[in-house]
Design a protein around this motif. Structure first.
Motif, PDB file in Angstrom:
ATOM      1  N   LEU A 131     -10.037  -4.475  -3.682  1.00 35.27           N
ATOM      2  CA  LEU A 131      -9.459  -4.536  -2.336  1.00 35.27           C
ATOM      3  C   LEU A 131      -8.221  -3.660  -2.397  1.00 35.27           C
ATOM      4  N   ASN A 132      -8.342  -2.435  -1.914  1.00 37.82           N
ATOM      5  CA  ASN A 132      -7.282  -1.441  -2.137  1.00 37.82           C
ATOM      6  C   ASN A 132      -7.187  -0.487  -0.960  1.00 37.82           C
ATOM      7  N   PRO A 133      -6.246  -0.695  -0.050  1.00 41.24           N
ATOM      8  CA  PRO A 133      -5.162  -1.686  -0.146  1.00 41.24           C
ATOM      9  C   PRO A 133      -5.417  -2.939   0.673  1.00 41.24           C
ATOM     10  N   VAL A 134      -4.572  -3.952   0.351  1.00 42.19           N
ATOM     11  CA  VAL A 134      -4.385  -5.111   1.228  1.00 42.19           C
ATOM     12  C   VAL A 134      -2.981  -4.973   1.807  1.00 42.19           C
ATOM     13  N   VAL A 181      -7.818  -3.766   4.147  1.00 41.08           N
ATOM     14  CA  VAL A 181      -8.350  -2.689   4.984  1.00 41.08           C
ATOM     15  C   VAL A 181      -9.382  -1.838   4.246  1.00 41.08           C
ATOM     16  N   ASP A 182      -9.478  -1.997   2.928  1.00 41.91           N
ATOM     17  CA  ASP A 182     -10.531  -1.305   2.177  1.00 41.91           C
ATOM     18  C   ASP A 182     -11.113  -2.292   1.177  1.00 41.91           C
ATOM     19  N   THR A 183     -12.409  -2.529   1.280  1.00 43.77           N
ATOM     20  CA  THR A 183     -13.077  -3.503   0.411  1.00 43.77           C
ATOM     21  C   THR A 183     -14.215  -2.799  -0.321  1.00 43.77           C
TER      22      THR A 183
HETATM   23 MG    MG Z   1      -8.895   2.466  -0.764  1.00 41.33          MG
END
Ligand code: MG
Ligand code: ADP
Length: 232
Positions: free
Chosen positions: A211-214, A224-226
């Motif tokens: 998970l990058n980033p939360v 926002v990126d999983t």
């Molecule tokens: Mg990312």
């Protein structure tokens, strides 16, 4: 949770070793992890419809099983503010993807709710050959990539473990709030770590999570990126 295992099994049946972002987003959401709203668009007019439903501004992202690191492929456009910008962005992302990898199977463009910017953290899971699934926590960007300022715990973790993970990174002071910045919602991070721990314990076919980033706010957090990798 039947939904989660069917998303995972369907992807594996198709011979994929990673979930698409909207699938990973759904899996995280089914376990109660707060995520940004997403809708897949196959055409630019569908993208406009999705953006209207989600509300402006939006983020556009390439959806392709052959592109895992979207930014590298020119596959992410943030702060898209109008229907015209959505159409333009849709075409640009598809063209960028084709240029980056001509043979990439492009399934469309993900329209995503744009989250207000904030402190970025990373929650991850990797499998250690000896210890099994291990959770990772750190601050985003250079803190992870350059400084390797991260904490690890073998799953399953307790609430106490999660609290320790957050507090033992060197950059914890940043989360407490420095230079007039409000403190970040530590409980929201702890909650995500616990939910990811439960997700990986209950779904052994998940091989890696990123998970990058939360984005972490004064009140709440949002992934926002999983990214979820799989192994049979
Ligand atoms: Mg990312
Ligand atoms: P990549 O596959 O390259 O890691 P990301 O989905 O993480 O792509 O997007 C790249 C960057 O764009 C993120 O690190 C974040 O800073 C920003 N971003 C992505 N999605 C959103 C969003 N929904 N709201 C706000 N910023 C976002």
């Amino acid at each position: 949770m039947t939904n989660v295992s069917s998303i995972i099994d369907d992807a594996l049946k198709e011979g994929r070793s990673a979930l698409l972002e909207y699938e990973a987003n759904a899996v995280c959401s089914l376990y109660g992890v707060p995520v940004a709203k997403v809708k897949l668009a196959k055409t630019s007019s569908e993208a406009v419809k999705n953006a209207d439903e989600i509300g402006y501004p939006v983020v556009l992202k390439i959806v392709s099983p052959d592109i895992l690191h979207k930014s590298d492929a020119g596959g992410v456009i943030v702060n898209v503010k109008s229907a015209d910008e959505v159409k333009e962005g849709f075409n640009k992302i598809i063209n960028n993807a084709k240029q980056y990898k001509a043979e990439a199977n492009v399934l469309g463009v993900l329209v995503q709710e744009m989250a207000p910017s904030s402190t970025e953290v990373i929650v991850g899971m990797t499998k250690d050959p000896t210890w099994g699934p291990a959770l990772m926590f750190g601050l985003g960007g250079i803190f992870v990539e350059v400084l390797k300022d991260v904490s690890f715990r073998v799953a399953p973790i307790t609430e106490r473990d999660a609290n320790e993970m957050v507090r033992e990174i060197k950059a914890f002071k940043i989360l407490e709030g420095i230079r007039g910045q409000p403190p970040a919602d530590i409980d929201a991070i702890v909650d995500i770590l616990l939910k990811i721990s439960k997700l990986v314990m209950e779904n052994p076919k998940i091989d890696e999570i990123d998970l990058n980033p939360v984005f972490v706010y004064e009140d709440g957090a949002k992934a926002v990126d999983t990214r979820i990798l799989l192994k049979e």
